[in-house]
Motif scaffolding. Structure first.
Motif, PDB file in Angstrom:
ATOM      1  N   ASN A 148       8.019   2.928  -5.612  1.00  0.00           N
ATOM      2  CA  ASN A 148       7.748   1.497  -5.629  1.00  0.00           C
ATOM      3  C   ASN A 148       8.970   0.752  -5.091  1.00  0.00           C
ATOM      4  N   ASN A 176       5.408  -0.858  -1.495  1.00  0.00           N
ATOM      5  CA  ASN A 176       4.508  -0.421  -2.563  1.00  0.00           C
ATOM      6  C   ASN A 176       4.966  -1.018  -3.888  1.00  0.00           C
ATOM      7  N   LYS A 189       0.857  -1.184   0.000  1.00  0.00           N
ATOM      8  CA  LYS A 189       0.000   0.000   0.000  1.00  0.00           C
ATOM      9  C   LYS A 189       0.897   1.240   0.000  1.00  0.00           C
ATOM     10  N   PRO A 190       0.384   2.370  -0.468  1.00  0.00           N
ATOM     11  CA  PRO A 190       1.229   3.565  -0.605  1.00  0.00           C
ATOM     12  C   PRO A 190       1.354   4.396   0.669  1.00  0.00           C
ATOM     13  N   GLN A 245       2.639   1.397  -8.744  1.00  0.00           N
ATOM     14  CA  GLN A 245       2.013   2.721  -8.767  1.00  0.00           C
ATOM     15  C   GLN A 245       2.907   3.721  -9.505  1.00  0.00           C
ATOM     16  N   TYR A 293       7.497   0.469   4.773  1.00  0.00           N
ATOM     17  CA  TYR A 293       6.824   0.928   3.562  1.00  0.00           C
ATOM     18  C   TYR A 293       7.001  -0.142   2.495  1.00  0.00           C
TER      19      TYR A 293
END
Length: 454
Positions: free
Chosen positions: A352, A344, A310-311, A347, A342
């Motif tokens: 990322n 990601n 998730k961002p 996206q 974090y």
């Protein structure tokens, strides 16, 4: 002296439970059964014969000297060149059941024959011998719990582990041991006692050496010291980590996470793929991320919560970053921000990759989605963890990375993202309950098989 015991010896025997004292007596009987011993005593040769190749010769000599130098009520006996039953009992009582004062008494006798202060260089050599002996005896007794010795790095890892233990040594003026520049400084009894009190691994390592080296009972439980290693389907795998580094990292985990580690991801087994990484580590509970960069620096981070793609930042203040080579250190949260974890992928507007600490584009630890690249931008220190640059170069390359799930793998799988639509869509659950229909599958979920094999 034979079986007679001084008042000092009788007092110290009370440290042992009856069954423990019986073990010590059996050990003494075994040591004195050979030829060449003076009546009621054993020699260095007898101890070496009993230990065999389980311990390095230097450590056997240190143990023997500490026993022989035990101060008894009869001074003539304490200066003997052989070891009596009382001396063995007193020495082992200090090492295995004593307080920091008593243990420091034995350690000083293991370090030097003199009664005065010892040099920091002598303490350093003892500490390196101690760590090396733990690795040696656990390998010899086949108690590595699934871990393998990395022959190429064991010497440097032993030195790094010893240096970490010594980093907590404080001299009389309060200054900590800082390496080569402090080697000629004096360490008296108070310094060693304070060190043993503040660094529990010194006493733990001594216990391992005595229990496993002398074959003294089986009461020592290694489960919280060395985690049992599990790799899927028993596949052949050599970890980035060796025994000293595993012991060091395990000591910073919660008790429920210490007894076993299971491999979630490895570039060696799963390839150089960020999507593979995400697929193997998400929703798997707390884990350790470990990398070795192209210059040989080994470092990583502890994620206290399950990873999610998730961002946003995730995790909590139990997370930490760490270094293993060229030095061992752990860096915990500062309270400055909550940028603990974090992850990601896929996206266009957000970074990322996998990160821990710092901020976007300036992480304390960053693994780019363009796999094999990363950075550790922490000048002067990472804001989240107060960690320095972990990699040899700020922007680094790597081809070795692994992630270890911690604790019971069943618990980790219960939080894995294998949910029914009723879990992922609360609206569907409400409609079902409103219609009066029961959730027949509730409580009957199949526990996923992780396929792990010790």
């Amino acid at each position: 002296m034979g079986n007679s015991k001084s008042l000092l010896g009788q007092k110290l025997c009370s440290h042992f439970l009856p069954e423990e004292q019986a073990e010590v007596d059996r050990l003494f009987d075994a040591l004195t059964s050979g030829k060449g011993n003076a009546p009621g005593t054993f020699s260095l040769e007898a101890l070496k014969s009993h230990v065999g190749e389980a311990l390095p010769p230097e450590m056997v000599t240190r143990l023997y000297d500490s026993m022989r130098r035990v101060e008894l009520t009869q001074k003539a006996l304490s200066g003997s060149k052989s070891v009596s039953r009382e001396q063995l009992t007193v020495s082992l009582s200090y090492v295995l059941k004593g307080n920091s004062e008593e243990r420091s008494h034995v350690i000083l006798k293991m370090i030097s024959a003199t009664d005065g202060p010892v040099k920091a260089s002598e303490v350093q050599k003892f500490t390196e011998d101690l760590v090396a002996s733990v690795v040696h005896v656990l390998a010899h007794r086949r108690e590595l719990r699934g871990w393998t010795e990395r022959k190429a790095t064991v010497a440097s890892s032993v030195q790094a582990s010893a240096a970490q233990l010594l980093s907590e040594l404080k001299f009389q003026d309060g200054q900590k041991f800082l390496g080569a520049q402090c080697l000629d400084r004096d360490c008296d009894r108070a310094v060693i006692e304070d060190w043993v009190f503040h660094v529990p691994h010194v006493a733990t390592f001594l216990s391992v050496v005595v229990h496993r080296g002398l074959l003294l009972g089986s009461s020592l439980d290694l489960a919280t010291l060395v985690p049992e290693r599990h790799v899927d389907q028993g596949r052949q795998f050599e970890s980035i980590l060796d025994l000293p580094s595993v012991i060091y990292l395990n000591s910073h985990l919660a008790v429920e996470q210490q007894h076993q580690w299971h491999l979630l991801f490895s570039t060696q087994l799963h390839g150089q793929s960020f999507s593979q990484l995400c697929g193997h580590i998400t929703h798997r509970g707390p884990c350790l991320v470990v990398l070795e960069d192209s210059k040989g620096h080994v470092f990583g981070g502890f994620a206290s919560c399950s990873w999610e793609v998730k961002p946003q930042f995730q995790g909590d203040n139990k997370c930490f970053l760490f270094s293993i080579a060229p030095r061992m250190a752990v860096y915990t949260h500062t309270g400055y921000n909550d940028h603990y974890m974090y992850l990601n992928h896929g996206q266009q507007t957000m970074p990322n990759g996998l990160g821990m600490g710092g901020q976007h584009h300036y992480f304390g630890l960053w693994v780019a989605a363009d796999f094999g690249k990363g950075h550790s931008k922490a000048k002067p220190m990472c804001t989240t963890y107060n960690s320095p640059q972990l990699s040899a170069q700020e922007d680094f390359q790597f081809d070795k990375m692994e992630v270890w799930g911690l604790g019971d793998p069943l618990e980790a799988h219960l939080v894995k993202d294998k949910k029914s639509i009723l879990d992922s869509d609360p609206g569907a659950q409400i409609l079902l309950e409103a219609s009066g229909r029961a959730r027949h599958s509730e409580g009957l979920r199949e526990v996923p098989d992780d396929g792990t094999d010790g």
